[in-house]
Design a protein around this motif. Structure first.
Motif, mmCIF file in Angstrom:
data_model
loop_
_atom_site.group_PDB
_atom_site.id
_atom_site.type_symbol
_atom_site.label_atom_id
_atom_site.label_comp_id
_atom_site.label_asym_id
_atom_site.label_seq_id
_atom_site.Cartn_x
_atom_site.Cartn_y
_atom_site.Cartn_z
ATOM 1 N N MET A 16 0.809 -1.208 0.000
ATOM 2 C CA MET A 16 0.000 0.000 0.000
ATOM 3 C C MET A 16 0.850 1.269 0.000
ATOM 4 S SD MET A 16 -3.000 -1.055 -0.330
ATOM 5 C CE MET A 16 -3.830 0.518 -0.145
ATOM 6 N N THR A 17 1.959 1.265 0.709
ATOM 7 C CA THR A 17 2.811 2.451 0.708
ATOM 8 C C THR A 17 3.391 2.710 -0.685
ATOM 9 O OG1 THR A 17 4.677 1.082 1.477
ATOM 10 C CG2 THR A 17 3.422 2.288 3.144
ATOM 11 N N LYS A 18 3.680 1.628 -1.410
ATOM 12 C CA LYS A 18 4.169 1.782 -2.785
ATOM 13 C C LYS A 18 3.066 2.320 -3.693
ATOM 14 C CE LYS A 18 7.615 -1.918 -2.468
ATOM 15 N NZ LYS A 18 8.005 -3.271 -2.953
ATOM 16 N N LYS A 19 1.847 1.775 -3.544
ATOM 17 C CA LYS A 19 0.731 2.188 -4.390
ATOM 18 C C LYS A 19 0.360 3.647 -4.144
ATOM 19 C CE LYS A 19 0.064 -1.917 -6.101
ATOM 20 N NZ LYS A 19 0.730 -2.176 -7.383
ATOM 21 N N LEU A 20 0.343 4.037 -2.871
ATOM 22 C CA LEU A 20 -0.141 5.359 -2.507
ATOM 23 C C LEU A 20 0.964 6.401 -2.422
ATOM 24 C CD1 LEU A 20 -2.666 4.285 0.288
ATOM 25 C CD2 LEU A 20 -3.182 4.856 -2.086
ATOM 26 N N GLY A 21 2.216 5.951 -2.432
ATOM 27 C CA GLY A 21 3.326 6.886 -2.320
ATOM 28 C C GLY A 21 3.390 7.553 -0.967
#
Length: 312
Positions: A16-21
């Motif tokens: 999720m951190t990768k997807k949402l930046g």
């Protein structure tokens, strides 16, 4: 066969951190303590933004539960069935049953929430999520719904999103009630009717069987124990008849379901005998045997050696 493990909540948040930046702290629920389990809610439009059309959504088969309101054209592949969704869908995901969710157009919206069994420990409405009909193996937990019902459910998700960002001291008790309401929406619905048998149903059933089998390994602690031991256990999880599963496995691999299960158990037994100091009784228990003698006889029949002979 390679080892395959469940994806943990930690892995989910890395995705999720990768997807949402964003960093984990910014998306982790405020005021959530470990002693009340885990809960979080997300917007689908944000998380799917960077996922290419026709790719699998990356948070399908996990250790946690998930309820999704997905608005858009999609396809769900579940065991030997295909469910085509033209507009709105309400989906209930459990760690027990694998499925694939394939977006078929770029216009996707809605919300999903993720939560653990522990989140409902203080809920006296039921004894546990696994006891609820919506989360029972053998169901098709995907429901096509009209715009009016989708709007109603969206209002519930809006309430959840509002509360999770609030400072109300009892907000997770309130959120728990909203999630129970979502569950009851699902339990009142009939299974989606647009089911069809796919030309590659055999390959998919075999693939899902192998996935369920591999999910139980590696055995990492002596307290861990495999739960699916027979062909019927796997058929029940896949919502197919055991004779159907046996037929498709035989057609695809030339082996019986029981033979494939036994081969994987023997493979793990060899690893545990060579790479751990556990006694044979601990290994037998972890691999699902009630009696050490049954395990020893099984191992010797498959390898021509007793477990301790193999270890030395």
């Amino acid at each position: 066969m390679a080892h395959t493990s469940h994806t943990s909540l930690e892995d989910f948040y890395q995705e999720m951190t990768k997807k949402l930046g964003k960093d984990v702290e910014s998306i982790f629920p405020k005021g959530l303590h470990k002693d009340i389990g885990h809960f979080n809610v997300f917007d689908i439009a944000q998380t799917i933004e960077k996922i290419r059309m026709t790719s699998e959504m990356p948070y399908n088969r996990r250790k946690y539960y998930k309820i999704s309101l997905i608005r858009g054209k999609n396809r769900a592949e579940y065991a030997d069935k295909i469910i085509q969704i033209q507009n709105n869908a309400l989906l209930f995901a459990t760690p027990k049953v694998p499925y694939h969710w394939v977006p078929e157009d770029p216009q996707q919206s809605g919300n999903f929430c993720v939560f653990t069994e522990d989140f409902f420990i203080r809920d006296r409405v039921h004894n546990g999520l696994q006891d609820l009909p919506i989360f029972q193996p053998g169901n098709v937990p995907i429901f096509e719904i009209d715009d009016e019902l989708a709007d109603e459910i969206q209002l519930l998700f809006n309430k959840i999103k509002k509360e999770i960002n609030s400072d109300y001291i009892f907000k997770y008790d309130l959120i728990r009630n909203y999630v129970v309401e979502l569950i009851h929406y699902g339990q009142k619905l009939q299974p989606a009717s647009k089911l069809s048998t796919s030309n590659d149903a055999s390959l998919r059933v075999v693939s899902l069987f192998i996935e369920l089998l591999e999910r139980q390994f590696p055995i990492e602690t002596s307290e861990q124990r495999i739960q699916l031991k027979s062909a019927k256990d796997y058929a029940d999880r896949l919502a197919v008849h055991v004779n159907y599963l046996n037929k498709k496995i035989k057609e695809s691999t030339g082996k019986t379901t029981t033979e494939i299960i036994a081969e994987r158990v023997i493979q793990e037994a060899k690893i545990l005998l060579k790479q751990t100091k556990w006694n044979v009784s601990e290994i037998a228990y972890a691999l699902g045997f009630e009696e050490i003698a049954h395990f020893s006889n099984f191992f010797k029949k498959k390898t021509s050696l007793a477990p301790l002979e193999f270890r030395t």
